[in-house]
Design a protein around this motif. Sequence first.
Motif, PDB file in Angstrom:
ATOM      1  N   LEU A 128       0.863  -1.177   0.000  1.00 25.71           N
ATOM      2  CA  LEU A 128       0.000   0.000   0.000  1.00 25.71           C
ATOM      3  C   LEU A 128       0.898   1.225   0.000  1.00 25.71           C
ATOM      4  N   ASN A 129       0.668   2.138  -0.941  1.00 25.28           N
ATOM      5  CA  ASN A 129       1.496   3.334  -1.034  1.00 25.28           C
ATOM      6  C   ASN A 129       1.283   4.234   0.172  1.00 25.28           C
ATOM      7  N   SER A 137       2.323   5.825   6.095  1.00 22.41           N
ATOM      8  CA  SER A 137       3.592   5.288   5.608  1.00 22.41           C
ATOM      9  C   SER A 137       3.326   4.089   4.702  1.00 22.41           C
ATOM     10  N   GLU A 138       4.280   3.800   3.820  1.00 22.48           N
ATOM     11  CA  GLU A 138       4.136   2.626   2.962  1.00 22.48           C
ATOM     12  C   GLU A 138       3.988   1.388   3.843  1.00 22.48           C
ATOM     13  N   SER A 139       3.079   0.500   3.459  1.00 16.86           N
ATOM     14  CA  SER A 139       2.740  -0.648   4.295  1.00 16.86           C
ATOM     15  C   SER A 139       2.560  -1.893   3.452  1.00 16.86           C
ATOM     16  N   ILE A 140       2.461  -3.015   4.147  1.00 15.29           N
ATOM     17  CA  ILE A 140       2.089  -4.283   3.523  1.00 15.29           C
ATOM     18  C   ILE A 140       0.704  -4.654   4.027  1.00 15.29           C
ATOM     19  N   ALA A 141      -0.207  -4.936   3.094  1.00 17.83           N
ATOM     20  CA  ALA A 141      -1.540  -5.425   3.452  1.00 17.83           C
ATOM     21  C   ALA A 141      -1.509  -6.945   3.402  1.00 17.83           C
ATOM     22  N   VAL A 142      -1.820  -7.572   4.521  1.00 15.72           N
ATOM     23  CA  VAL A 142      -1.749  -9.026   4.649  1.00 15.72           C
ATOM     24  C   VAL A 142      -3.163  -9.600   4.658  1.00 15.72           C
ATOM     25  N   PRO A 151     -12.311 -15.255   3.205  1.00 15.08           N
ATOM     26  CA  PRO A 151     -11.656 -13.951   3.398  1.00 15.08           C
ATOM     27  C   PRO A 151     -12.398 -13.090   4.419  1.00 15.08           C
ATOM     28  N   LEU A 152     -11.625 -12.448   5.317  1.00 13.79           N
ATOM     29  CA  LEU A 152     -12.227 -11.600   6.342  1.00 13.79           C
ATOM     30  C   LEU A 152     -11.669 -10.178   6.335  1.00 13.79           C
ATOM     31  N   GLY A 153     -10.717  -9.881   5.451  1.00 15.69           N
ATOM     32  CA  GLY A 153     -10.127  -8.549   5.439  1.00 15.69           C
ATOM     33  C   GLY A 153      -8.625  -8.619   5.414  1.00 15.69           C
ATOM     34  N   SER A 154      -7.983  -7.662   6.067  1.00 14.13           N
ATOM     35  CA  SER A 154      -6.520  -7.637   6.044  1.00 14.13           C
ATOM     36  C   SER A 154      -5.969  -6.902   7.254  1.00 14.13           C
ATOM     37  N   GLN A 155      -4.698  -7.173   7.528  1.00 14.59           N
ATOM     38  CA  GLN A 155      -3.963  -6.433   8.548  1.00 14.59           C
ATOM     39  C   GLN A 155      -2.919  -5.580   7.831  1.00 14.59           C
ATOM     40  N   ILE A 156      -2.747  -4.353   8.278  1.00 10.49           N
ATOM     41  CA  ILE A 156      -1.831  -3.409   7.653  1.00 10.49           C
ATOM     42  C   ILE A 156      -0.563  -3.323   8.499  1.00 10.49           C
ATOM     43  N   LEU A 157       0.590  -3.618   7.889  1.00 12.09           N
ATOM     44  CA  LEU A 157       1.874  -3.622   8.584  1.00 12.09           C
ATOM     45  C   LEU A 157       2.760  -2.521   8.007  1.00 12.09           C
ATOM     46  N   PRO A 158       2.927  -1.395   8.708  1.00  5.33           N
ATOM     47  CA  PRO A 158       3.743  -0.289   8.195  1.00  5.33           C
ATOM     48  C   PRO A 158       5.222  -0.677   8.092  1.00  5.33           C
ATOM     49  N   LEU A 159       5.871  -0.234   7.013  1.00  5.46           N
ATOM     50  CA  LEU A 159       7.292  -0.551   6.829  1.00  5.46           C
ATOM     51  C   LEU A 159       8.188   0.232   7.771  1.00  5.46           C
ATOM     52  N   ASP A 160       7.657   1.316   8.354  1.00  7.01           N
ATOM     53  CA  ASP A 160       8.476   2.092   9.276  1.00  7.01           C
ATOM     54  C   ASP A 160       8.388   1.562  10.703  1.00  7.01           C
TER      55      ASP A 160
END
Length: 294
Positions: A128-129, A137-142, A151-160
């Motif tokens: 995610l930009n 901040s740029e993140s990874i959506a898991v 599917p139930l959604g996602s968790q957002i993990l910031p790269l910072d």
Amino acid sequence: MGASDSIEKIKEIADCRILFRRFWPTHFKEQGNCFCPFHEDSTPSLQVDSTFAFCHAEGKKWDAIDLYEAGTGTGRKEAINLLADELGLTNGNGQKPVLLTDAAIRYLKSRGIEREVDRFIRAGARSLNGNPAKGWSESIAVPLTDWTGKPLGSQILPLDGGIKKFKTGTPGKEAFFRLKGTGPVIVTDGVFDALAVAEAIPGANVCSILSAVFTGKLSCLQGTDETVILFLDNDGPGREGDKHAASLLAGKCKLRSVPWCLAPEGIKDPNDLLKAGHADIIKRMVEEAEERQD
């Protein structure tokens, strides 16, 4: 993204084993061929790999879109649109999304995750930009699912290294992050812990409960024939989570816990073990996991 691009990207990312298990759970087998649901199959004749399913009895082959179409009972065009949306391949404007950026891959490698990056992408992880003006901040959506794979959604993990959060509408108390593989179900606190175990034990069957405070969701494993190994963090919340899981599952499934005494002093979670170069200790801890009788 054009139609042909969507089709190719779906085939690249979608896991046929996960789709097949979702739609035909009684036909699915963890090892060896599965029973084919498309004809009367008295002996398992369907080979299901990550990229295709092939029936040796009928000589027919299905890709991910074919399986999704058959499993949902939709037409092919609708199946393509639904599956593309489920995999995060559209952003509402028909534009091609970013899967994992170079920055995201570098971040994973900084946490010791190298071999499992491709498996993580195939599971649906995407970037995610960031938007500095809005404090994003740029993140990874898991991608997260329930235990059956819904599917139930996602968790957002910031790269910072910022605070992890769930996408709006995601029920964190019910969701799991899973990398299905072979062997016992190895339960960790966080996503990076699950990836660390998979990195140390190629093909491991891992899942994250996303926080030790969500241990209660493991009640869905009561009565399972699978062996469950608890690899929760060696800190206060992790130890409490381990006790709670044991009270839920002891006597109701084959339950084990890893021996944290094997880890170097001061290291409290699987990802820290991996970053410190102790993949061998992660593997040994799983191999020597002790049966729980709580």
